[in-house]
Scaffold this active site. Structure first.
Site, PDB file in Angstrom:
ATOM      1  N   ARG A  39      29.883  13.042  -0.065  1.00 48.58           N
ATOM      2  CA  ARG A  39      30.668  12.698   1.120  1.00 48.58           C
ATOM      3  C   ARG A  39      31.895  13.604   1.151  1.00 48.58           C
ATOM      4  O   ARG A  39      32.321  14.127   0.121  1.00 48.58           O
ATOM      5  CB  ARG A  39      31.116  11.236   1.049  1.00 48.58           C
ATOM      6  N   LYS A  68      33.237   6.420  -2.960  1.00 48.40           N
ATOM      7  CA  LYS A  68      32.784   5.193  -2.298  1.00 48.40           C
ATOM      8  C   LYS A  68      32.003   4.275  -3.232  1.00 48.40           C
ATOM      9  O   LYS A  68      32.245   3.072  -3.271  1.00 48.40           O
ATOM     10  CB  LYS A  68      31.935   5.537  -1.079  1.00 48.40           C
ATOM     11  N   HIS A 140      31.005  14.943   8.366  1.00 50.59           N
ATOM     12  CA  HIS A 140      29.902  14.161   7.818  1.00 50.59           C
ATOM     13  C   HIS A 140      28.548  14.835   8.093  1.00 50.59           C
ATOM     14  O   HIS A 140      27.553  14.528   7.441  1.00 50.59           O
ATOM     15  CB  HIS A 140      29.925  12.735   8.363  1.00 50.59           C
ATOM     16  N   ARG A 143      26.767  16.472   4.886  1.00 45.59           N
ATOM     17  CA  ARG A 143      25.899  15.605   4.071  1.00 45.59           C
ATOM     18  C   ARG A 143      24.570  15.355   4.786  1.00 45.59           C
ATOM     19  O   ARG A 143      23.504  15.393   4.167  1.00 45.59           O
ATOM     20  CB  ARG A 143      26.655  14.297   3.819  1.00 45.59           C
ATOM     21  N   HIS A 166      21.301   5.373  -0.645  1.00 39.76           N
ATOM     22  CA  HIS A 166      20.910   4.470   0.431  1.00 39.76           C
ATOM     23  C   HIS A 166      20.048   3.340  -0.127  1.00 39.76           C
ATOM     24  O   HIS A 166      19.441   3.470  -1.182  1.00 39.76           O
ATOM     25  CB  HIS A 166      20.135   5.229   1.513  1.00 39.76           C
ATOM     26  N   TYR A 175      19.340   7.825   9.189  1.00 37.68           N
ATOM     27  CA  TYR A 175      20.596   8.531   8.915  1.00 37.68           C
ATOM     28  C   TYR A 175      20.509  10.012   9.283  1.00 37.68           C
ATOM     29  O   TYR A 175      21.434  10.574   9.850  1.00 37.68           O
ATOM     30  CB  TYR A 175      20.919   8.364   7.430  1.00 37.68           C
TER      31      TYR A 175
END
Length: 192
Positions: A39, A68, A140, A143, A166, A175
């Site tokens: 990220r 995260k 983003h 990624r 995920h 995604y």
């Protein structure tokens, strides 16, 4: 946070690299971003000590604790990433391994480097994308671009799911926009 897409066209990726080459820092951010599942918060937290040893030798991989998820992550460096890092370090490393890799002009009260912030990273990527006529692209997207091209090159979706942390493969497909791409292709192919 705006919804962003991956950069699907490899020619546009090459054009982005070329466009960002005017700023070695921004170019490196893009190159590492599209070659890892990190990220932007993880990219911006990278320090020189995360990519090289005390003798200036590059590690063969990135080893970070993800911001995260708090999970330890080990990601190999591609030859392209190693070359970009070597070039960048040669011209930008000032001897402090604790300096951030992606430095802003700002310093803290003790004169230590500070990383660029997420908004600056987003602006760098988004403005370059706009110059190339790409819409819905932001930091983003790096990624997502990594994951999209991994999938398109034949990497098992479960492995990509694991790289992205995920919960299941359907989340990963959604995604990176594969599910929508496949729906669009199916509808266009029918064309009654």
């Amino acid at each position: 946070m705006e919804f962003v897409e991956p950069i699907r066209d490899r020619n546009k990726i090459a054009a982005m690299k070329k466009l960002l080459a005017g700023s070695p820092r921004d170019h490196l951010l893009f190159v590492i971003g599209i070659n890892t599942a990190y990220r932007v918060s993880d990219l911006l937290s990278m320090r020189y000590s995360d990519v090289m040893d005390s003798n200036g030798n590059l590690f063969p991989y990135f080893k970070l604790k993800e911001t995260k998820t708090k999970k330890n992550s080990k990601v190999t460096m591609t030859k392209g990433v190693q070359k970009s890092l070597t070039d960048y370090i040669k011209d930008n490393y000032r001897g402090n391994p604790d300096d951030y890799l992606f430095q802003s002009r700002k310093r803290d009260k003790d004169g230590n480097s500070q990383p660029i912030n997420r908004k600056s990273a987003w602006r760098i990527i988004q403005e370059a994308a706009k110059q190339l006529g790409l819409n819905d692209i932001g930091s983003h997207s790096l990624r997502k671009t990594f994951a999209y091209h991994q999938y398109k090159s034949g990497t098992d979706i479960v492995l990509i799911q694991d790289m992205l942390n995920h919960s299941n493969p359907s989340v990963t497909l959604r995604y990176i926009g594969i599910t929508q791409d496949e729906k669009d292709r199916a509808i266009k192919a029918l064309d009654l």
